[in-house]
Design a protein around this motif. Structure first.
Motif, mmCIF file in Angstrom:
data_model
loop_
_atom_site.group_PDB
_atom_site.id
_atom_site.type_symbol
_atom_site.label_atom_id
_atom_site.label_comp_id
_atom_site.label_asym_id
_atom_site.label_seq_id
_atom_site.Cartn_x
_atom_site.Cartn_y
_atom_site.Cartn_z
ATOM 1 N N GLY A 323 0.805 -1.215 0.000
ATOM 2 C CA GLY A 323 0.000 0.000 0.000
ATOM 3 C C GLY A 323 0.837 1.264 0.000
ATOM 4 N N GLN A 324 0.784 2.007 -1.084
ATOM 5 C CA GLN A 324 1.544 3.254 -1.172
ATOM 6 C C GLN A 324 1.053 4.276 -0.161
ATOM 7 N N LYS A 325 -0.252 4.373 0.036
ATOM 8 C CA LYS A 325 -0.816 5.319 0.993
ATOM 9 C C LYS A 325 -0.453 4.938 2.427
ATOM 10 N N PHE A 326 -0.367 3.634 2.691
ATOM 11 C CA PHE A 326 0.057 3.190 4.018
ATOM 12 C C PHE A 326 1.503 3.605 4.265
ATOM 13 N N ARG A 327 2.351 3.491 3.250
ATOM 14 C CA ARG A 327 3.747 3.899 3.404
ATOM 15 C C ARG A 327 3.849 5.398 3.688
ATOM 16 N N ARG A 328 3.030 6.189 2.993
ATOM 17 C CA ARG A 328 3.035 7.622 3.241
ATOM 18 C C ARG A 328 2.576 7.943 4.663
ATOM 19 N N ALA A 329 1.521 7.257 5.084
ATOM 20 C CA ALA A 329 0.997 7.494 6.441
ATOM 21 C C ALA A 329 2.025 7.092 7.492
ATOM 22 N N PHE A 330 2.717 5.993 7.258
ATOM 23 C CA PHE A 330 3.743 5.541 8.206
ATOM 24 C C PHE A 330 4.901 6.531 8.262
ATOM 25 N N SER A 331 5.291 7.051 7.103
ATOM 26 C CA SER A 331 6.365 8.038 7.054
ATOM 27 C C SER A 331 5.987 9.276 7.855
ATOM 28 N N LYS A 332 4.760 9.750 7.713
ATOM 29 C CA LYS A 332 4.305 10.914 8.464
ATOM 30 C C LYS A 332 4.239 10.614 9.962
ATOM 31 N N LEU A 333 3.876 9.374 10.282
ATOM 32 C CA LEU A 333 3.756 8.998 11.688
ATOM 33 C C LEU A 333 5.115 8.996 12.370
ATOM 34 N N ILE A 334 6.113 8.410 11.739
ATOM 35 C CA ILE A 334 7.429 8.318 12.385
ATOM 36 C C ILE A 334 8.137 9.674 12.410
ATOM 37 N N HIS A 335 7.714 10.592 11.514
ATOM 38 C CA HIS A 335 8.282 11.929 11.534
ATOM 39 C C HIS A 335 7.448 12.884 12.391
ATOM 40 N N CYS A 336 6.437 12.306 13.086
ATOM 41 C CA CYS A 336 5.605 13.073 14.029
ATOM 42 C C CYS A 336 4.936 14.264 13.381
ATOM 43 N N ARG A 337 4.423 14.071 12.194
ATOM 44 C CA ARG A 337 3.709 15.149 11.523
ATOM 45 C C ARG A 337 2.265 15.167 12.006
ATOM 46 N N ASN A 338 1.791 16.294 12.438
ATOM 47 C CA ASN A 338 0.424 16.414 12.934
ATOM 48 C C ASN A 338 -0.590 16.573 11.809
ATOM 49 N N THR A 339 -0.118 16.973 10.648
ATOM 50 C CA THR A 339 -1.043 17.188 9.523
ATOM 51 C C THR A 339 -1.268 15.886 8.778
ATOM 52 N N PHE A 340 -1.853 14.936 9.488
ATOM 53 C CA PHE A 340 -2.135 13.632 8.869
ATOM 54 C C PHE A 340 -3.259 13.803 7.857
ATOM 55 N N ASP A 341 -3.022 13.383 6.625
ATOM 56 C CA ASP A 341 -3.984 13.602 5.549
ATOM 57 C C ASP A 341 -5.021 12.496 5.542
ATOM 58 N N TYR A 342 -6.190 12.791 6.087
ATOM 59 C CA TYR A 342 -7.241 11.792 6.127
ATOM 60 C C TYR A 342 -7.749 11.459 4.736
ATOM 61 N N ALA A 343 -7.601 12.385 3.832
ATOM 62 C CA ALA A 343 -8.103 12.119 2.491
ATOM 63 C C ALA A 343 -7.362 10.992 1.836
ATOM 64 N N GLU A 344 -6.149 10.681 2.303
ATOM 65 C CA GLU A 344 -5.390 9.585 1.715
ATOM 66 C C GLU A 344 -6.043 8.243 1.971
ATOM 67 N N SER A 345 -6.866 8.171 2.970
ATOM 68 C CA SER A 345 -7.509 6.892 3.283
ATOM 69 C C SER A 345 -8.643 6.581 2.362
ATOM 70 N N ARG A 346 -9.024 7.520 1.560
ATOM 71 C CA ARG A 346 -10.160 7.296 0.668
ATOM 72 C C ARG A 346 -9.768 6.365 -0.482
#
Length: 346
Positions: A323-346
């Motif tokens: 999952g490319q979107k899962f990889r992006r979400a994981f990258s944001k998570l480990i970099h502690c980004r608060n602007t998690f893009d919920y639209a990516e889950s669509r």
């Protein structure tokens, strides 16, 4: 039949092979618990954030929770404690109290895991179907309700452990110079004669059908239908009827990622489960007698039992690499980004 009056033929080989098997149990259980808990907990955080967008992420969240429980309770109890605790302590102090509950929880979690994957298959099939019922079925509220139904059904299917293991009989630890199959040194029995007959003659087939054959057939049918529907969708896009809709194309990309994840979970199930199931059925009816064969069987079991937890332990890596979107979400998570893009889950 023996080298002398006390030592059976092949006993030395049995000891060597069984000791190797016991070290294998210790190594993979500790490694699997560390890797599996970290990975599943991380995936759970990501899927919970997506849960209000697609019903399938409710099932994925539920799957991560089940994986954590399997690793911490089922695997830890069966394949770590017996090999780090003294058998006498295990038999006299631990098993009489926890016997029926651990049997119940073990099969409860295993059934929940496989039937959750079945529900993910059904959910994606319904999502790609044009039937009006899909609007009600593919909702996060429905997904939560189905998870609750799965829990109730799994409790019903395994409630017999709580009923008939109320007076467990613990098998004594074998004497020295005795060859025995691992898992048969200390386990629970029911004093009910009819239930013992059910456990030996009916339960292996019952378990194979509910835990293996039936869910596998459903998954294969759903997978075929899902691939067919994706092919038809791509044809419609290729024909130009929807190629200008960027949001639809993005949704289709995400859907294909989910399907890739699902296919890997579907494939890992029979590959990792059926070798052990069939071997257990074989041993149940044709138990080895010679010491060296028993030792070989213990070694084989130590490997096959590790296989059945691969899908629970490495689920995170399946999500990550498919999952490319899962990889992006994981990258944001480990970099502690608060602007998690919920639209990516669509």
């Amino acid at each position: 039949m023996t080298k002398n009056d006390s030592v059976p033929i092949g006993f030395d080989e049995f000891v060597k092979l069984t000791n190797i098997a016991h070290w294998i149990y210790r190594i993979w259980t500790i490694a699997f618990i560390l890797v599996g808990f970290t990975g599943n907990f991380t995936a759970l955080i990501i899927f919970i954030r997506w849960a209000n967008r697609l019903s399938v992420y409710i099932y994925f969240s539920f799957l991560c929770i089940i994986n954590i429980l399997i690793l911490l309770i089922d695997m830890n109890y069966h394949f770590l404690l017996p090999f780090i605790l003294d058998n006498k302590i295990l038999v006299k102090n631990l098993l009489p109290i926890t016997c029926k509950f651990i049997f119940f929880l073990t099969y409860l979690f295993r059934y929940l895991f496989i039937w959750t994957i079945v529900m993910i298959n059904i959910d994606r099939f319904m999502y790609l179907n044009e039937h009006p019922f899909k609007k009600k079925f593919c909702q996060h509220r429905t997904a939560k309700m189905m998870c609750f139904v799965l829990i109730l059904l799994s409790i019903s299917a395994n409630g017999h452990f709580l009923i008939y293991f109320n007076q467990p009989v613990i098998t004594e630890v074998p004497l020295d110079n005795t060859c025995f199959l691992d898992g048969l040194t200390c386990h629970c029995k029911s004093l009910n004669t009819a239930y013992r007959s059910f456990w030996k003659n009916i339960w292996p087939i019952y378990n194979l059908m509910i835990f293996g054959i039936i869910p596998l057939v459903i998954m294969i049918i759903c997978c075929i239908l899902i691939i067919r529907n994706i092919y038809l969708t791509r044809r419609r896009i290729f024909d130009g009827r929807r190629n200008s809709d960027a949001s639809v194309n993005s949704e289709n990309d995400n859907l294909r990622s989910i399907i890739k994840t699902l296919i890997w979970l579907d494939l890992l199930f029979p590959i990792t489960i059926f070798p052990l199931l069939f071997l257990q059925i074989y041993v149940n009816y044709q138990s080895p007698k010679h010491c060296e064969k028993i030792g070989i069987m213990n070694l084989v079991f130590s490997i096959l039992f590790a296989m059945i937890y691969i899908k629970n332990t490495f689920a995170f890596f399946i999500f990550y690499f498919t999952g490319q979107k899962f990889r992006r979400a994981f990258s944001k998570l480990i970099h502690c980004r608060n602007t998690f893009d919920y639209a990516e889950s669509r």
